[in-house]
Scaffold this motif. Structure first.
Motif, PDB file in Angstrom:
ATOM      1  N   ILE A 114       0.993  -1.287   0.032  1.00 24.80           N
ATOM      2  CA  ILE A 114       0.424  -0.025   0.329  1.00 24.80           C
ATOM      3  C   ILE A 114       1.013   1.431   0.093  1.00 24.80           C
ATOM      4  CG2 ILE A 114      -1.605   1.510   1.387  1.00 24.80           C
ATOM      5  CD1 ILE A 114      -2.669  -1.019   0.213  1.00 24.80           C
ATOM      6  N   GLU A 115       0.914   1.898  -1.298  1.00 23.47           N
ATOM      7  CA  GLU A 115       1.249   3.130  -1.004  1.00 23.47           C
ATOM      8  C   GLU A 115       0.761   4.113   0.030  1.00 23.47           C
ATOM      9  OE1 GLU A 115       4.792   5.693  -1.130  1.00 23.47           O
ATOM     10  OE2 GLU A 115       4.627   4.513  -2.423  1.00 23.47           O
ATOM     11  N   THR A 116       1.764   4.632   1.114  1.00 19.50           N
ATOM     12  CA  THR A 116       1.289   5.801   1.674  1.00 19.50           C
ATOM     13  C   THR A 116       2.579   6.629   2.314  1.00 19.50           C
ATOM     14  OG1 THR A 116       2.300   4.675   3.296  1.00 19.50           O
ATOM     15  CG2 THR A 116      -0.269   3.973   3.009  1.00 19.50           C
ATOM     16  N   GLY A 117       2.435   6.760   1.203  1.00 21.73           N
ATOM     17  CA  GLY A 117       3.910   8.397   1.735  1.00 21.73           C
ATOM     18  C   GLY A 117       4.527   8.090   2.803  1.00 21.73           C
ATOM     19  N   ASN A 118       5.473   7.170   2.980  1.00 19.12           N
ATOM     20  CA  ASN A 118       5.698   6.341   4.144  1.00 19.12           C
ATOM     21  C   ASN A 118       5.115   6.753   5.391  1.00 19.12           C
ATOM     22  OD1 ASN A 118       8.212   5.270   2.432  1.00 19.12           O
ATOM     23  ND2 ASN A 118       9.542   6.608   2.312  1.00 19.12           N
ATOM     24  N   SER A 119       4.130   6.187   5.654  1.00 13.61           N
ATOM     25  CA  SER A 119       3.573   7.398   6.950  1.00 13.61           C
ATOM     26  C   SER A 119       2.623   6.022   6.590  1.00 13.61           C
ATOM     27  CB  SER A 119       2.954   7.704   6.710  1.00 13.61           C
ATOM     28  OG  SER A 119       1.997   8.292   6.070  1.00 13.61           O
ATOM     29  N   ASP A 120       2.064   5.756   8.323  1.00  7.97           N
ATOM     30  CA  ASP A 120       0.724   4.828   8.608  1.00  7.97           C
ATOM     31  C   ASP A 120       0.090   5.767   9.986  1.00  7.97           C
ATOM     32  OD1 ASP A 120       2.475   4.431  10.906  1.00  7.97           O
ATOM     33  OD2 ASP A 120       2.066   2.320  10.724  1.00  7.97           O
ATOM     34  N   HIS A 123      11.323   5.126   4.986  1.00  9.81           N
ATOM     35  CA  HIS A 123      11.558   4.722   4.659  1.00  9.81           C
ATOM     36  C   HIS A 123      10.184   3.774   4.950  1.00  9.81           C
ATOM     37  CE1 HIS A 123      12.080  -0.223   4.471  1.00  9.81           C
ATOM     38  NE2 HIS A 123      13.868   0.201   4.403  1.00  9.81           N
ATOM     39  N   TRP A 124       9.473   3.135   3.558  1.00 12.56           N
ATOM     40  CA  TRP A 124       8.874   2.636   4.007  1.00 12.56           C
ATOM     41  C   TRP A 124       8.253   1.276   4.928  1.00 12.56           C
ATOM     42  CZ3 TRP A 124       7.739  -2.582   3.513  1.00 12.56           C
ATOM     43  CH2 TRP A 124       8.556  -3.587   3.509  1.00 12.56           C
ATOM     44  N   ILE A 125       8.881   1.700   5.774  1.00 13.45           N
ATOM     45  CA  ILE A 125       8.719   0.117   6.493  1.00 13.45           C
ATOM     46  C   ILE A 125       8.370   2.183   8.199  1.00 13.45           C
ATOM     47  CG2 ILE A 125       8.880  -1.263   8.787  1.00 13.45           C
ATOM     48  CD1 ILE A 125      10.785  -2.992   6.407  1.00 13.45           C
ATOM     49  N   THR A 126       8.271   2.048   9.079  1.00  8.79           N
ATOM     50  CA  THR A 126       7.678   3.069   9.671  1.00  8.79           C
ATOM     51  C   THR A 126       7.718   2.157  10.871  1.00  8.79           C
ATOM     52  OG1 THR A 126       5.002   2.187   9.655  1.00  8.79           O
ATOM     53  CG2 THR A 126       5.687   4.006   7.746  1.00  8.79           C
ATOM     54  N   ASN A 127       8.568   1.800  11.398  1.00  3.04           N
ATOM     55  CA  ASN A 127       8.263   1.635  13.050  1.00  3.04           C
ATOM     56  C   ASN A 127       9.167   2.546  13.768  1.00  3.04           C
ATOM     57  OD1 ASN A 127       8.309  -1.328  11.584  1.00  3.04           O
ATOM     58  ND2 ASN A 127       7.343  -1.580  13.424  1.00  3.04           N
ATOM     59  N   ALA A 128       9.005   2.803  14.958  1.00  5.58           N
ATOM     60  CA  ALA A 128       9.879   4.039  15.588  1.00  5.58           C
ATOM     61  C   ALA A 128      11.263   3.165  15.928  1.00  5.58           C
ATOM     62  CB  ALA A 128       8.811   3.939  16.822  1.00  5.58           C
ATOM     63  N   SER A 129      10.851   1.968  15.905  1.00  4.09           N
ATOM     64  CA  SER A 129      12.231   1.125  16.174  1.00  4.09           C
ATOM     65  C   SER A 129      13.434   1.735  15.128  1.00  4.09           C
ATOM     66  CB  SER A 129      12.357  -0.395  16.359  1.00  4.09           C
ATOM     67  OG  SER A 129      12.260  -0.683  16.200  1.00  4.09           O
ATOM     68  N   ARG A 130      12.700   2.125  14.122  1.00  2.00           N
ATOM     69  CA  ARG A 130      13.951   2.325  13.106  1.00  2.00           C
ATOM     70  C   ARG A 130      14.176   3.873  12.453  1.00  2.00           C
ATOM     71  NH1 ARG A 130      13.541  -2.236   7.506  1.00  2.00           N
ATOM     72  NH2 ARG A 130      13.619  -4.115   9.304  1.00  2.00           N
ATOM     73  N   GLY A 131      13.813   4.946  13.767  1.00  3.91           N
ATOM     74  CA  GLY A 131      13.632   5.930  13.497  1.00  3.91           C
ATOM     75  C   GLY A 131      12.982   6.592  12.541  1.00  3.91           C
ATOM     76  N   ALA A 132      11.417   6.076  13.107  1.00  3.66           N
ATOM     77  CA  ALA A 132       9.952   7.387  12.065  1.00  3.66           C
ATOM     78  C   ALA A 132      10.189   7.488  13.385  1.00  3.66           C
ATOM     79  CB  ALA A 132       9.374   5.642  12.179  1.00  3.66           C
ATOM     80  N   THR A 133       9.247   8.700  13.104  1.00  5.93           N
ATOM     81  CA  THR A 133       9.111  10.034  13.992  1.00  5.93           C
ATOM     82  C   THR A 133       7.275  10.178  14.311  1.00  5.93           C
ATOM     83  OG1 THR A 133       8.745  11.330  12.244  1.00  5.93           O
ATOM     84  CG2 THR A 133      10.352  11.832  13.807  1.00  5.93           C
ATOM     85  N   GLY A 134       6.701  11.163  14.608  1.00  2.00           N
ATOM     86  CA  GLY A 134       5.424  11.002  15.308  1.00  2.00           C
ATOM     87  C   GLY A 134       4.358  12.308  15.531  1.00  2.00           C
ATOM     88  N   GLU A 135       3.342  12.267  14.567  1.00  2.00           N
ATOM     89  CA  GLU A 135       2.878  13.870  14.768  1.00  2.00           C
ATOM     90  C   GLU A 135       1.306  13.801  15.397  1.00  2.00           C
ATOM     91  OE1 GLU A 135       1.002  14.745  10.429  1.00  2.00           O
ATOM     92  OE2 GLU A 135       3.225  14.933  10.548  1.00  2.00           O
ATOM     93  N   LYS A 136       0.930  14.237  15.979  1.00  2.00           N
ATOM     94  CA  LYS A 136      -0.265  14.400  16.775  1.00  2.00           C
ATOM     95  C   LYS A 136      -1.429  14.563  15.543  1.00  2.00           C
ATOM     96  CE  LYS A 136      -3.451  15.886  20.721  1.00  2.00           C
ATOM     97  NZ  LYS A 136      -3.943  16.730  21.511  1.00  2.00           N
TER      98      LYS A 136
END
Length: 279
Positions: free
Chosen positions: A171-177, A197-210
């Motif tokens: 699923i193309e999500t623009g590297n977000s979920d 990265h297309w994998i959005t785990n926090a353990s891989r450095g993903a950031t978040g927004e409310k």
């Protein structure tokens, strides 16, 4: 003691929960499951009304909770919830049976059949192990050659779990979920994860927004929690233009450090209040 706190490695989340338990004045004891001898016939000294499982390992979680449930103790989460959400095939099938929207997913038990399945689905596809977390061994295949290489590699890995091929349409999500943290289906925090990265785990450095919590998100998470058996869950979802929200995965040992930072919600305190109500 009123609460029994099961753990293995103490991460940020476990520290936050222990601090919240102390602040709430809730009586509890802790057990490091790696050091406990599980002997039901000689079990003594337990004085608990409720068990909170915070083991990282799926195997440790399920074995420990099954043991304490056999003693008549209520566990959060239950062994049935751990077993279901810890098995991606079982969880996906349960969601599909409940008509909860998920990414298109098919399964195969043979590498040749799995390759046929990837051709049938159309590339790119995502090949996942049915157990595990943090995006480990999750691979995106853009064509037949890539899919064949991944499937051949898995054939060489030990363990029967690598013979069950879980094949999901990318699923193309623009590297977000989206991730929503729920207590018996009630969302206490929700946020968007973004990554390079297309994998959005926090353990891989993903950031978040409310994010704001829409009615569609509330209803979908409530239904998903019901399928999983309730308790403390984090639910990962994709946003799509054509199909709306899709439930990707359900997690039974919720990591919430990033969610706390992003949303400003004191998730550890929310969980402790939930446990107090359960007690």
């Amino acid at each position: 003691m009123d609460l029994l706190f099961l753990s293995s490695i103490i991460r940020t989340e476990e520290k936050l929960l222990l601090n919240a338990l102390n602040s709430a004045g809730l009586a509890f004891s802790t057990i490091d499951v790696r050091k406990k001898i599980f002997d039901r016939t000689h079990e003594s000294g337990l004085n608990a009304d409720l068990v909170l499982n915070r083991c990282i390992s799926q195997t440790q979680s399920l074995a420990s909770v099954r043991y304490f449930e056999s003693l008549g103790l209520t566990c959060v989460n239950s062994s049935s919830t751990i077993a279901l959400s810890g098995d991606k095939q079982a969880m996906t099938l349960a969601l599909q049976a409940a008509r909860i929207p998920t990414p298109s997913t098919i399964f195969a038990l043979d590498t040749k059949t799995a390759l046929q399945a990837t051709e049938q689905m159309g590339y790119p596809v995502v090949l996942k192990p049915t157990t595990g977390s943090w995006g480990r061994l999750v691979v995106k295949a853009h064509d037949r050659n890539a899919a064949e290489a991944v499937l051949d590699l898995r054939e060489q890995l030990t363990g029967p779990q690598h013979r069950l091929h879980y094949i999901q349409k990318f699923i193309e999500t623009g590297n977000s979920d989206l991730r929503a943290i729920t207590l018996d289906g009630r969302i206490i925090a929700a946020y968007r994860r973004r990554s390079n990265h297309w994998i959005t785990n926090a353990s891989r450095g993903a950031t978040g927004e409310k994010i704001s919590i829409s009615t569609d998100l509330e209803e979908l998470c409530r239904a998903t929690s019901e399928v999983a058996g309730g308790g403390i869950l984090s639910i990962d979802l994709f946003e799509t233009d054509q199909s709306g929200l899709l439930v990707n995965e359900v997690n039974h040992t919720t990591e919430f450090a990033l969610a706390t930072d992003v949303t400003g919600v004191n998730i550890a305190s929310e969980i402790v209040n939930y446990l107090k109500a359960r007690l």
